[in-house]
Scaffold this motif. Structure first.
Motif, mmCIF file in Angstrom:
data_model
loop_
_atom_site.group_PDB
_atom_site.id
_atom_site.type_symbol
_atom_site.label_atom_id
_atom_site.label_comp_id
_atom_site.label_asym_id
_atom_site.label_seq_id
_atom_site.Cartn_x
_atom_site.Cartn_y
_atom_site.Cartn_z
ATOM 1 N N LEU A 51 0.871 -1.402 -0.027
ATOM 2 C CA LEU A 51 -0.149 -0.070 0.225
ATOM 3 C C LEU A 51 0.789 1.178 0.110
ATOM 4 O O LEU A 51 1.781 1.247 0.795
ATOM 5 N N LYS A 52 0.379 2.297 -0.680
ATOM 6 C CA LYS A 52 1.140 3.468 -0.763
ATOM 7 C C LYS A 52 0.607 4.539 0.157
ATOM 8 O O LYS A 52 -0.659 4.656 0.224
ATOM 9 N N HIS A 53 1.663 5.171 0.942
ATOM 10 C CA HIS A 53 1.007 6.302 1.958
ATOM 11 C C HIS A 53 0.384 7.404 1.120
ATOM 12 O O HIS A 53 0.865 7.946 0.220
ATOM 13 N N GLY A 54 -0.655 7.642 1.771
ATOM 14 C CA GLY A 54 -1.448 9.064 1.357
ATOM 15 C C GLY A 54 -2.652 8.549 0.532
ATOM 16 O O GLY A 54 -3.524 8.839 0.791
ATOM 17 N N SER A 55 -2.387 7.582 -0.458
ATOM 18 C CA SER A 55 -3.380 7.407 -1.364
ATOM 19 C C SER A 55 -4.179 6.163 -0.816
ATOM 20 O O SER A 55 -5.433 5.945 -1.154
ATOM 21 N N ASP A 56 -3.487 5.071 -0.403
ATOM 22 C CA ASP A 56 -4.093 3.654 0.239
ATOM 23 C C ASP A 56 -4.050 3.718 1.624
ATOM 24 O O ASP A 56 -5.152 2.936 2.251
ATOM 25 N N TYR A 57 -3.263 4.578 2.408
ATOM 26 C CA TYR A 57 -3.271 4.448 3.812
ATOM 27 C C TYR A 57 -2.668 5.766 4.470
ATOM 28 O O TYR A 57 -1.953 6.408 3.694
ATOM 29 N N VAL A 58 -2.904 6.269 5.650
ATOM 30 C CA VAL A 58 -2.051 6.977 6.328
ATOM 31 C C VAL A 58 -1.592 6.532 7.606
ATOM 32 O O VAL A 58 -2.301 5.754 8.330
ATOM 33 N N ALA A 91 0.028 -1.451 16.201
ATOM 34 C CA ALA A 91 -0.627 -0.622 15.131
ATOM 35 C C ALA A 91 -2.127 -0.685 15.061
ATOM 36 O O ALA A 91 -2.592 -1.716 15.367
ATOM 37 N N ALA A 92 -3.046 0.540 15.102
ATOM 38 C CA ALA A 92 -4.472 0.663 14.885
ATOM 39 C C ALA A 92 -4.581 1.345 13.566
ATOM 40 O O ALA A 92 -4.381 2.453 13.434
ATOM 41 N N LEU A 93 -5.238 0.560 12.702
ATOM 42 C CA LEU A 93 -5.645 1.150 11.378
ATOM 43 C C LEU A 93 -7.235 1.000 11.240
ATOM 44 O O LEU A 93 -7.887 -0.082 11.419
ATOM 45 N N ILE A 94 -7.845 2.148 11.175
ATOM 46 C CA ILE A 94 -9.573 2.455 11.090
ATOM 47 C C ILE A 94 -9.718 2.300 9.565
ATOM 48 O O ILE A 94 -9.037 2.833 8.691
ATOM 49 N N VAL A 95 -10.706 1.497 9.351
ATOM 50 C CA VAL A 95 -11.394 1.299 7.590
ATOM 51 C C VAL A 95 -12.077 2.567 7.571
ATOM 52 O O VAL A 95 -13.058 2.886 8.278
ATOM 53 N N HIS A 96 -11.638 3.155 6.376
ATOM 54 C CA HIS A 96 -12.039 4.738 6.211
ATOM 55 C C HIS A 96 -13.438 4.156 5.347
ATOM 56 O O HIS A 96 -13.513 3.497 4.196
ATOM 57 N N GLN A 97 -14.732 4.509 5.705
ATOM 58 C CA GLN A 97 -15.788 4.682 5.037
ATOM 59 C C GLN A 97 -16.576 6.177 5.350
ATOM 60 O O GLN A 97 -16.756 6.404 6.311
ATOM 61 N N ILE A 115 -7.018 3.172 6.750
ATOM 62 C CA ILE A 115 -6.846 2.612 5.396
ATOM 63 C C ILE A 115 -7.966 2.420 4.696
ATOM 64 O O ILE A 115 -9.146 2.753 5.021
ATOM 65 N N GLN A 116 -7.860 2.737 3.357
ATOM 66 C CA GLN A 116 -8.977 2.906 2.322
ATOM 67 C C GLN A 116 -9.831 1.491 2.525
ATOM 68 O O GLN A 116 -9.159 0.456 2.749
ATOM 69 N N LEU A 117 -11.054 1.813 2.211
ATOM 70 C CA LEU A 117 -11.928 0.531 2.358
ATOM 71 C C LEU A 117 -11.750 -0.627 1.161
ATOM 72 O O LEU A 117 -11.788 -1.607 1.681
ATOM 73 N N ASP A 118 -11.335 -0.399 0.150
ATOM 74 C CA ASP A 118 -10.979 -1.345 -0.870
ATOM 75 C C ASP A 118 -9.617 -1.952 -0.458
ATOM 76 O O ASP A 118 -9.523 -3.410 -0.828
ATOM 77 N N LYS A 119 -8.925 -1.400 -0.031
ATOM 78 C CA LYS A 119 -7.705 -2.101 0.563
ATOM 79 C C LYS A 119 -7.756 -2.846 1.658
ATOM 80 O O LYS A 119 -7.259 -4.159 1.880
ATOM 81 N N ALA A 120 -8.783 -2.506 2.802
ATOM 82 C CA ALA A 120 -9.105 -3.387 3.775
ATOM 83 C C ALA A 120 -9.915 -4.494 3.126
ATOM 84 O O ALA A 120 -9.587 -5.659 3.768
#
Length: 553
Positions: free
Chosen positions: A112-119, A206-212, A249-254
């Motif tokens: 995953l690319k930082h910024g477009s796919d996750y922060v 690490a804690a990654l929230i799925v963005h919707q 993390i972006q929804l499609d990546k999740a």
């Protein structure tokens, strides 16, 4: 055109606080409000980020206008006597040199690319952050609420692991307000701040929230801006209140991630919405990422002014707004990289200045009236939280208050929307003021956004102080609710946390002036009465208020 209520016809006719309009309430100094908003939102102030030249310009401006309004320095414990300021120690962190986020060991490796796919950021003041081959666990909504018999972490150890978390509450898709977490209305368990805090308590790396967008209440663009560039955190080495890595993390990546671990995203979401959900490890999947943190320690400042009470100066009524914004940020397509923060929150700061002027003109109330411009609200309420943990005025002797944030200029309205209606006795104070204007208090149209937990008043409310928070009127005299809600949606979609949140000389100021007048009326009544408003029975903040008031007595 809708019928114009007679009491509103003269609402904005006077620019002097010495006059009263047909409501019987003092008119708001519109010229002061306009000029303060225009100035604070100008490019000269560079977006008012803490620790930048824009901060000093903002502090100077606030002190100058507080003095002009007749306020006194509000911090009696300054290093050289009474001061306008309360120091707030911060560390400005800029994450850089991101490695990218990789997931290995599943059916399909993901990069995953930082910024477009996750922060990803770290809220810990360390020079480098790295997570290597961390096991991945889907923990549903990441909620641990013993009083509700709900624990998404039950039966699993996530120490050193990467947790994937859903945003909002388990019952956010409800159409009404019934459910274990208030149905459509977001609780604090639904806020991203809580989810990171709980992940840290559980020991996650690490804690990654799925963005919707719908349950988050904002798009990915807002996430990119808010979780990039320089970010302030509390200067508290050893603070473990957040995990080493916090991110989105972006929804499609999740979806792809869970599929790589042999799981279906929609099936797991449905399961996570039901009581008794068990966290799901993604068999064999490991997460790795790293980044550097450039650290810059600095002290920002809350600005505090006081109009001492004439009869009970040891009882305090708060008027608050945050002066900060994002400074320079992700450039717009036209190259503009200054997030001016006109609505968020030069509007509230300008209203604070106007209220100081109006109350100074009216003269001292029975109780002391305190005016606080908080720093670092955009950095997760750090300025207000510092004040709450280190109050200049005892919280048990603080009667209550009002907070002004993101006051969108609109035409005059027939109503006002109170965020957190039904939580405290302040409802009655608001209703009495609205009667004078001929307006009504309407239910919040978007309770799923959890707005009561997203601004500075929350840092005081969670410590027991009843605080009023309004979002203005959405039922416009001309155009009704369709027009009012369209204006609010347009701001969120096109300007919120972007360089396009700029001063507009063509704004209609009528609705904003109405709302500032309501804030004046509520604050003034609190300062002129002997009552002590409280939270309603059963509210989450009632017990701490009762305890603080017992101590005060």
């Amino acid at each position: 055109m809708r019928f114009v209520l007679p009491v509103l016809l003269g609402l904005l006719c006077a620019a002097s606080v010495s006059a009263q309009d047909r409501t019987g309430l003092p008119a708001i100094p519109i010229a002061t409000l306009k000029e303060a908003l225009r100035t604070l939102a100008s490019d000269e102030f560079e977006g008012r980020a803490p620790g930048t030249p824009g901060e000093q310009k903002t502090l100077d401006y606030l002190v100058r206008h507080f003095q002009k309004a007749g306020l006194k320095p509000g911090n009696p414990n300054g290093p050289n006597g009474p001061s306008w300021f309360q120091d707030v120690p911060l560390v400005a962190v800029t994450s850089q040199n991101h490695s990218g986020l990789s997931f290995t060991g599943g059916t399909q490796p993901l990069s995953l690319k930082h910024g477009s796919d996750y922060v990803a950021v770290s809220y810990r003041p360390v020079p480098r952050t790295a997570v290597k081959d961390s096991a991945v666990v889907f923990v549903g909504y990441g909620v641990n609420a013993p009083e509700k018999g709900w624990n998404d972490y039950a039966g699993i150890d996530v120490k050193g692991k990467t947790v994937i978390i859903l945003v909002n509450d388990p019952d956010w898709q409800s159409t009404g307000l019934d459910g274990p977490f208030g149905g459509r209305a977001m609780t604090y368990y639904g806020r991203w701040t809580y989810k990171y805090e709980e992940a840290a308590r559980q020991g996650a790396a690490a804690a990654l929230i799925v963005h919707q967008s719908e349950p988050a209440a904002y798009g990915w663009g807002t996430v990119q801006v808010s979780w990039s560039g320089e970010t302030d955190i509390a200067d508290a080495p050893g603070d473990g209140s957040k995990p080493p890595v916090s991110g989105w993390i972006q929804l499609d990546k999740a979806r792809a991630l869970l599929a790589s671990g042999g799981r279906d995203f929609d099936t797991l979401v449905a399961a996570a919405s039901r009581k008794g959900f068990k966290a799901v490890p993604l068999a064999g999947v490991k997460a790795s990422l790293s980044f550097d943190n450039a650290l810059r320690r600095h002290r920002s400042k809350n600005v505090i002014g006081i109009l001492p009470g004439a009869r009970r100066p040891g009882e305090y009524v708060l008027h608050t707004a945050h002066w900060d914004h994002l400074g320079r940020c992700e450039p717009a397509p036209d190259g503009d990289d200054i997030c001016n923060g006109a609505v968020d929150n030069a509007s509230g700061t300008a209203a604070l200045i106007a209220l100081a002027e109006a109350n100074g003109k009216a003269g001292p109330a029975d109780r002391s009236m305190v005016f606080i411009a908080f720093t670092a609200e955009e950095s997760y309420l750090l300025g207000a939280d510092h004040y709450g943990a280190n109050p200049v005025f005892p919280l048990g002797r603080t009667v209550g208050g009002i907070n002004m944030d993101t006051l969108i200029p609109t035409p005059a309205a027939l109503n006002v929307v109170m965020v957190g209606r039904g939580k405290s006795d302040l409802d009655a104070y608001l209703d009495r003021a609205l009667v004078k204007q001929g307006r009504v208090n309407s239910p919040e149209p978007t309770p799923e956004r959890g707005s009561y937990y997203r601004s500075d008043h929350f840092s005081l409310a969670k410590r027991g102080v009843p605080m009023l928070f309004l979002k203005g009127g959405d039922d416009l005299i001309e155009g009704g609710k369709a027009a009012g809600q369209a204006l609010a949606a347009d701001y969120v979609r096109n300007r919120y946390h972007s360089p396009k949140d700029e001063f507009d000389p063509n704004w209609n100021w009528d609705g904003l002036a109405q709302d500032v007048q309501i804030y004046y009326a509520v604050g003034r009544e609190l300062a002129m009465t002997t009552g002590w408003p409280n939270w309603v029975d059963g509210d989450e903040f009632r017990a701490i208020r009762d305890k603080s008031r017992t101590g005060a007595k």
